[in-house]
Scaffold this active site. Structure first.
Site, short mmCIF file in Angstrom:
data_model
loop_
_atom_site.label_atom_id
_atom_site.label_comp_id
_atom_site.label_asym_id
_atom_site.label_seq_id
_atom_site.Cartn_x
_atom_site.Cartn_y
_atom_site.Cartn_z
N GLY A 62 0.65 -1.58 -0.36
CA GLY A 62 -0.09 -0.26 -0.32
C GLY A 62 0.42 1.30 0.33
N THR A 63 1.27 1.39 0.93
CA THR A 63 2.78 2.01 0.75
C THR A 63 3.09 2.79 -0.25
OG1 THR A 63 3.44 2.24 2.98
CG2 THR A 63 5.03 3.24 1.60
N ASN B 85 -7.73 3.86 9.12
CA ASN B 85 -7.04 3.15 10.00
C ASN B 85 -7.40 2.66 10.62
OD1 ASN B 85 -5.70 4.54 9.25
ND2 ASN B 85 -3.89 3.39 10.15
N GLN C 184 -7.92 -0.15 3.68
CA GLN C 184 -7.65 -0.92 5.21
C GLN C 184 -9.65 -1.35 4.66
OE1 GLN C 184 -7.15 -1.84 7.87
NE2 GLN C 184 -5.44 -0.89 8.08
N SER D 57 -3.93 -3.51 -0.79
CA SER D 57 -2.88 -3.82 -0.57
C SER D 57 -2.68 -5.34 0.49
CB SER D 57 -2.09 -3.31 0.97
OG SER D 57 -1.06 -4.01 1.71
N ALA D 58 -2.74 -6.37 0.18
CA ALA D 58 -2.92 -7.44 0.85
C ALA D 58 -2.97 -7.66 2.35
CB ALA D 58 -2.50 -8.64 -0.05
N THR E 183 11.11 -6.44 -11.40
CA THR E 183 10.97 -8.08 -11.07
C THR E 183 9.47 -8.46 -10.27
OG1 THR E 183 13.35 -8.85 -11.56
CG2 THR E 183 11.13 -10.83 -11.20
N CYS F 14 1.85 4.66 15.64
CA CYS F 14 2.99 2.99 17.11
C CYS F 14 3.98 2.82 15.86
CB CYS F 14 2.65 2.40 17.62
SG CYS F 14 1.33 1.53 17.26
N1 PLP Z 1 -2.88 2.80 3.77
C1 PLP Z 1 -4.12 2.55 5.08
C2 PLP Z 1 -5.06 2.99 5.19
C3 PLP Z 1 -2.75 1.91 5.96
O1 PLP Z 1 -4.10 1.55 6.90
C4 PLP Z 1 -1.68 1.16 5.71
C5 PLP Z 1 -1.00 0.24 6.55
O2 PLP Z 1 -1.07 0.32 7.34
C6 PLP Z 1 -0.86 1.72 4.64
C7 PLP Z 1 -1.36 2.21 3.41
C8 PLP Z 1 0.06 1.13 4.03
O3 PLP Z 1 -0.37 -0.21 3.24
P1 PLP Z 1 1.19 -1.33 3.28
O4 PLP Z 1 1.65 -1.73 4.76
O5 PLP Z 1 0.76 -1.95 2.36
O6 PLP Z 1 2.83 -0.59 2.68
#
Ligand code: PLP
Length: 378
Positions: free
Chosen positions: A71-72, A153, A181, A201-202, A239, A321
């Site tokens: 996700g990041t 989240n 989320q 994100s998985a 890759t 945290c």
């Molecule tokens: N966005 C939200 C709302 C999240 O809760 C999170 C993870 O806590 C992320 C993005 C980041 O995702 P990832 O952990 O897959 O990098």
């Protein structure tokens, strides 16, 4: 970890057995999905199969799905990629409760950032947004990107993304929706949400850590974050992580919205067992069924997390945290919580493997510690 009660699914949900099996099968042979030989083609089939399944769940065209390492990366690519390329947005509007994957990326994007406030219930303030955008002139000020998540989240509060997207589009803007989320917990329909970019994100629903996707409206160009090979149609070099992507594909097969709908009753049971002086953030607002964020006077977040851990319960103080240090939740502060309230929050998040006796077990542990540590001291 026998006997422990895991209530931190919004951090990472345990891997589902079917996902693990699919990943092990994909790891059996080293394969590169870009190779033209039979092994490579087999790997590519796994990647494309996962793409088709994810696209179907999201009601998005297949070519919209760009796999990322979570996700990041998807959030960073969306934010920075819309500033650096494609429409080259000149301003960012970011909701006050975005995850740091969006808000910190925005701070580094090199264009002005405006924070969009939320209501005391924790939902995006549509009247503020409507008013601000009514005076926005895209002709002179340039295109902008509005970043608003689908479900928070920390509180689980579901955001009015479609309404916000309508306001943004009318003013000549683009929309990025972080649905990390929400995926598998809520219906997420890219075709009707109104967002130009969506991120998932998985690992929040029982898939592997380190795989996610940026979903992009067909034809919308953006600057890739990672440059190198031509993978993902030149939108994300590197890759393919075939095993993780296959795991995400398997997750699409097994995860169901019912896994989460049943958690609403458990969440309500926990809420009903808390003392009257406890605050439940976002109570009354549409929320994810699996998430509950509470504050209790005099019971500091870090003390709660430690006391719960010693009582064999895993919970968290929220995403704040992530650095290992607990600081008062900016999400709760944005909702109007005092420093003391925001510093005494605990997030409980349930998931696919949460048993029906979880509320009773949690309440027995939490109420005992609250009585011992906070109430007696008051
Ligand atoms: N966005 C939200 C709302 C999240 O809760 C999170 C993870 O806590 C992320 C993005 C980041 O995702 P990832 O952990 O897959 O990098």
């Amino acid at each position: 970890m026998a006997d422990r009660l895991y209530l931190d699914h919004n951090a990472t949900s345990p891997l589902r057995p079917q996902v693990r099996e699919a990943m092990l099968a994909a790891m059996d042979a080293p394969r590169n999905a870009s190779s033209v030989h039979a092994e490579g083609r087999a790997a590519k089939r796994l990647v494309e199969d996962a793409r088709a399944k994810l696209a179907e769940i999201l009601s998005a065209p297949r070519e919209s799905v760009v796999f990322t390492a979570g996700g990041t990366e998807a959030d960073n690519t969306g934010v920075l990629g819309m500033v650096g390329g494609g429409p080259k947005v000149r301003r960012l509007f970011v909701s006050a409760i975005e995850h740091e994957a969006v808000s910190v990326a925005a701070e580094h994007a090199g264009v002005p950032v405006e924070i969009v406030p939320v209501t005391p219930q924790g939902a995006l303030d549509l009247s503020w947004l409507g008013e601000r955008l009514s005076s926005y002139d895209a002709e002179t000020d340039g295109p902008f990107l509005l970043c608003v998540m689908l479900a928070n989240n920390e509180t689980g509060v579901i955001q009015p993304v479609a309404e916000a997207a309508r306001l943004a589009r009318r003013a000549g803007g683009y929309v990025l929706c972080d649905a990390v989320q929400a995926l598998f917990k809520l219906p997420v329909d890219f075709s009707t949400l109104g967002a130009d970019l969506l991120t998932v994100s998985a690992h929040k629903a029982g898939g592997p850590v380190g795989v996610g996707a940026l979903v992009v409206t067909p034809g919308l160009a953006f600057e890739p974050l990672l440059r190198g090979g031509g993978q993902e149609e030149y939108r994300r070099a590197g890759t393919h992580n075939v095993a993780a992507i296959a795991g995400l594909g398997a997750l699409c097969d097994v995860a169901s919205l019912d896994d989460y709908a049943r958690l609403e009753a458990l969440r309500d049971e926990i809420e009903a067992g808390l003392p009257p002086e406890a605050t439940v953030w976002g109570r009354g607002a549409p929320r994810l069924a699996n998430t509950l964020c509470l504050s209790a006077p005099g019971f500091r977040s870090e003390t709660q997390v430690m006391a719960m851990d010693l009582s064999r319960v895993a919970a968290s103080a929220g995403s704040a945290c992530s650095s290992g240090k607990v600081r008062p939740s900016p999400v709760l502060r944005a909702m109007g919580a005092s420093e003391a309230e925001a510093g005494s929050a605990l997030r409980i998040s349930m998931g696919w493997d949460t048993a029906d006796d979880a509320p009773a077990r949690f309440l027995a542990a939490w109420n005992k510690e609250y009585e011992r540590i906070a109430r007696r001291a008051a």
